[in-house]
Design a protein around this motif. Structure first.
Motif, PDB file in Angstrom:
ATOM      1  N   UNK A  74       0.923  -1.043  -0.055  1.00 48.22           N
ATOM      2  CA  UNK A  74       0.065   0.117  -0.250  1.00 48.22           C
ATOM      3  C   UNK A  74       1.235   0.762  -0.050  1.00 48.22           C
ATOM      4  N   UNK A  75       1.974   1.450   0.783  1.00 50.69           N
ATOM      5  CA  UNK A  75       2.751   2.134   1.224  1.00 50.69           C
ATOM      6  C   UNK A  75       3.946   2.295  -0.421  1.00 50.69           C
ATOM      7  N   UNK A  76       4.050   1.634  -1.353  1.00 48.88           N
ATOM      8  CA  UNK A  76       4.454   1.430  -2.766  1.00 48.88           C
ATOM      9  C   UNK A  76       3.117   2.432  -3.612  1.00 48.88           C
ATOM     10  N   UNK A  77       2.551   1.865  -3.536  1.00 52.37           N
ATOM     11  CA  UNK A  77       1.081   2.029  -4.110  1.00 52.37           C
ATOM     12  C   UNK A  77       1.106   3.980  -4.164  1.00 52.37           C
ATOM     13  N   UNK A  78       1.331   4.276  -2.683  1.00 54.05           N
ATOM     14  CA  UNK A  78       0.636   5.758  -2.801  1.00 54.05           C
ATOM     15  C   UNK A  78       1.724   6.955  -2.150  1.00 54.05           C
ATOM     16  N   UNK A  79       3.529   5.510  -2.090  1.00 52.31           N
ATOM     17  CA  UNK A  79       4.399   6.577  -2.926  1.00 52.31           C
ATOM     18  C   UNK A  79       4.307   7.051  -4.383  1.00 52.31           C
ATOM     19  N   UNK A  80       4.287   6.857  -5.311  1.00 57.32           N
ATOM     20  CA  UNK A  80       3.802   5.960  -6.404  1.00 57.32           C
ATOM     21  C   UNK A  80       3.007   7.282  -7.107  1.00 57.32           C
ATOM     22  N   UNK A  81       1.978   7.288  -6.061  1.00 59.21           N
ATOM     23  CA  UNK A  81       0.775   8.002  -6.658  1.00 59.21           C
ATOM     24  C   UNK A  81       1.234   9.245  -6.140  1.00 59.21           C
ATOM     25  N   UNK A  82       1.770   9.865  -5.022  1.00 59.58           N
ATOM     26  CA  UNK A  82       2.682  10.762  -4.719  1.00 59.58           C
ATOM     27  C   UNK A  82       4.115  11.608  -5.748  1.00 59.58           C
ATOM     28  N   UNK A  83       4.240  10.514  -5.548  1.00 63.23           N
ATOM     29  CA  UNK A  83       5.296  11.696  -6.495  1.00 63.23           C
ATOM     30  C   UNK A  83       4.868  12.071  -8.022  1.00 63.23           C
ATOM     31  N   UNK A  84       3.968  10.817  -8.604  1.00 57.03           N
ATOM     32  CA  UNK A  84       2.646  11.180  -9.785  1.00 57.03           C
ATOM     33  C   UNK A  84       1.957  12.649  -9.947  1.00 57.03           C
ATOM     34  N   UNK A  85       2.306  12.668  -8.466  1.00 56.23           N
ATOM     35  CA  UNK A  85       1.549  14.257  -8.346  1.00 56.23           C
ATOM     36  C   UNK A  85       1.558  15.651  -8.269  1.00 56.23           C
ATOM     37  N   UNK A  86       3.656  15.142  -7.618  1.00 62.60           N
ATOM     38  CA  UNK A  86       3.891  16.635  -7.739  1.00 62.60           C
ATOM     39  C   UNK A  86       4.674  16.753  -9.119  1.00 62.60           C
ATOM     40  N   UNK A  87       4.367  15.169 -10.028  1.00 67.17           N
ATOM     41  CA  UNK A  87       5.325  16.144 -12.010  1.00 67.17           C
ATOM     42  C   UNK A  87       4.182  16.398 -12.104  1.00 67.17           C
ATOM     43  N   UNK A  88       2.914  15.659 -11.761  1.00 66.14           N
ATOM     44  CA  UNK A  88       1.845  16.265 -12.691  1.00 66.14           C
ATOM     45  C   UNK A  88       0.551  17.076 -12.667  1.00 66.14           C
ATOM     46  N   UNK A  89       0.618  17.275 -11.467  1.00 65.96           N
ATOM     47  CA  UNK A  89      -0.281  18.413 -10.038  1.00 65.96           C
ATOM     48  C   UNK A  89      -2.412  17.520 -10.975  1.00 65.96           C
ATOM     49  N   UNK A  90      -1.955  16.145 -10.752  1.00 64.83           N
ATOM     50  CA  UNK A  90      -3.003  15.749 -11.353  1.00 64.83           C
ATOM     51  C   UNK A  90      -3.616  14.338 -10.739  1.00 64.83           C
ATOM     52  N   UNK A  91      -4.458  14.329  -9.685  1.00 68.59           N
ATOM     53  CA  UNK A  91      -4.812  13.113  -9.477  1.00 68.59           C
ATOM     54  C   UNK A  91      -5.759  11.664 -10.804  1.00 68.59           C
ATOM     55  N   UNK A  92      -6.031  12.693 -11.737  1.00 65.18           N
ATOM     56  CA  UNK A  92      -6.092  11.672 -12.979  1.00 65.18           C
ATOM     57  C   UNK A  92      -5.018  10.771 -13.758  1.00 65.18           C
ATOM     58  N   UNK A  93      -3.755  12.072 -13.635  1.00 63.29           N
ATOM     59  CA  UNK A  93      -3.126  11.414 -14.415  1.00 63.29           C
ATOM     60  C   UNK A  93      -1.748  10.210 -13.640  1.00 63.29           C
ATOM     61  N   UNK A  94      -1.547  10.751 -12.336  1.00 61.79           N
ATOM     62  CA  UNK A  94      -1.705   9.684 -11.341  1.00 61.79           C
ATOM     63  C   UNK A  94      -1.597   8.564 -11.313  1.00 61.79           C
ATOM     64  N   UNK A  95      -2.697   8.540 -11.090  1.00 58.91           N
ATOM     65  CA  UNK A  95      -3.691   6.760 -11.265  1.00 58.91           C
ATOM     66  C   UNK A  95      -3.850   6.421 -12.438  1.00 58.91           C
ATOM     67  N   UNK A  96      -3.528   6.949 -13.667  1.00 56.38           N
ATOM     68  CA  UNK A  96      -3.036   6.773 -15.183  1.00 56.38           C
ATOM     69  C   UNK A  96      -2.407   5.816 -15.065  1.00 56.38           C
ATOM     70  N   UNK A  97      -1.002   6.493 -14.783  1.00 52.71           N
ATOM     71  CA  UNK A  97       0.331   6.252 -15.146  1.00 52.71           C
ATOM     72  C   UNK A  97       0.298   4.606 -14.110  1.00 52.71           C
ATOM     73  N   UNK A  98      -0.031   4.019 -13.302  1.00 49.07           N
ATOM     74  CA  UNK A  98       0.343   3.382 -12.850  1.00 49.07           C
ATOM     75  C   UNK A  98      -0.461   2.006 -12.845  1.00 49.07           C
ATOM     76  N   UNK A  99      -1.204   2.728 -13.353  1.00 49.16           N
ATOM     77  CA  UNK A  99      -2.276   1.224 -13.946  1.00 49.16           C
ATOM     78  C   UNK A  99      -2.948   0.863 -12.486  1.00 49.16           C
ATOM     79  N   UNK A 100      -3.571   1.423 -11.606  1.00 56.29           N
ATOM     80  CA  UNK A 100      -4.189   0.220 -10.558  1.00 56.29           C
ATOM     81  C   UNK A 100      -6.216  -0.059 -10.510  1.00 56.29           C
TER      82      UNK A 100
END
Length: 344
Positions: free
Chosen positions: A42-68
């Protein structure tokens, strides 16, 4: 990363909705959730989402990137970000995936028990045929007779099972593998659904499950401010029922031609009776999203009731059937044995 289950999706959406409604940004909320993660995965997934948010400022883009998460959730998160209603969308998604998980649990419970009982019945019958009947046959031989007729046929069947046990085990493994593959693949689920639609009881359950998913999806999309046309387009992605898909297509065509949504639902045969009247009232009062949520809840109650009724009938039926089969097998050897013993 492994895709989220319905339970995990519901939990994630619920936590995100609470965070957003508290005025905390999505990025900060993900950071808080990562600190409280209950497992390394769970921490791995959330860290990946947080990294995506910092790069794209979009929850949609972050979720799309990690495909969960499924495409439907991605569409709704994107709409929530575009319309500024992400907190409401995430809360609605929580309810939606709670309902999806409830449907799956109902199906699992209604299938698991009969399969266990059937397996137990098969095991008891095999033991009687392979181990018990040969013992009775030895008793008959010692008494100067042997099994005949039906009891002899049963013993021969047990002998064949014992002799070709490897073949029967391999056959059972193949059947189990095909069943497992069928329930996990789209083509297999479609095949089972077509078979189910030929049976009156399962046909009703399939229809109600499809209608429940449709109503739940429509409640979510309409509450997000989408028009009926766009809502129907998105909800189509949820549907995996070919029969219901035909109704959905007719409804889409009618709405695109300018027909009122409630009338299109009725004419396409998607809702009938009290559900059609509820949809009509919802359209007239401008509360179609709330009515759809109520309809989904009612369908869910109907599904649970039907599943419970099926289990209530199956349990005594299987027990009675097992008792009758065991009784017939034992009586087929006990009665001739009693006749021989009485003549001695």
């Amino acid at each position: 990363m492994k895709p989220f289950t319905n339970t995990e999706l519901s939990s994630f959406c619920g936590q995100t909705a609470l965070i957003l409604k508290a005025g905390i940004s999505a990025a900060e909320g993900l950071s808080i959730m990562a600190e409280d993660a209950s497992s390394p995965e769970e921490k791995e997934v959330l860290d990946a989402l947080l990294t995506g948010m910092e790069e794209t400022a979009s929850l949609y883009e972050s979720l799309k990137r990690i495909e969960i998460c499924p495409p439907y959730m991605l569409h709704m998160v994107q709409i929530g970000e575009e319309t500024g209603t992400l907190d409401e969308v995430m809360a609605a998604l929580q309810s939606h995936y709670d309902r999806e998980d409830s449907i799956r649990r109902s199906i699992r419970s209604s299938v698991t028990y009969p399969m266990i009982m059937t397996g137990m019945m098969a095991a008891v019958i095999v033991v009687l045929l392979v181990k018990v009947l040969p013992v009775f046959n030895q008793v008959f031989v010692q008494l100067g007779s042997e099994l005949t007729g039906f009891s002899r046929a049963l013993m021969n069947a047990g002998t064949a099972i014992s002799r070709y046990s490897a073949v029967f085990i391999a056959l059972l493994v193949v059947i189990a593998a095909l069943f497992f593959y069928g329930t996990r693949s789209a083509s297999g689920r479609t095949l089972f659904r077509r078979i189910g639609y030929k049976l009156r009881l399962t046909k009703t359950i399939y229809e109600e499950m499809a209608a429940c998913r449709f109503a739940s999806g429509m409640a979510l999309t309409l509450s997000s401010g989408l028009n009926p046309e766009r809502s129907l387009e998105l909800v189509t992605a949820l549907n995996d029922d070919p029969v219901f898909h035909e109704k959905l297509t007719r409804c889409q065509e009618a709405v695109n031609e300018g027909e009122d949504l409630s009338q299109a639902l009725f004419h396409a045969g998607m809702f009938t009776g009290v559900y059609a009247r509820m949809a009509s009232i919802g359209a007239k009062t401008g509360s179609m999203d709330q009515v759809m949520e109520q309809i989904a809840d009612l369908y869910q109650d109907d599904i649970d009731t039907r599943m419970n009724n099926v289990l209530a009938v199956l349990e005594p039926t299987l027990v009675i059937l097992l008792s009758l089969i065991v009784g017939v097998i034992l009586l087929s050897v006990m009665l001739p044995l009693m006749g021989i013993m009485s003549g001695i």
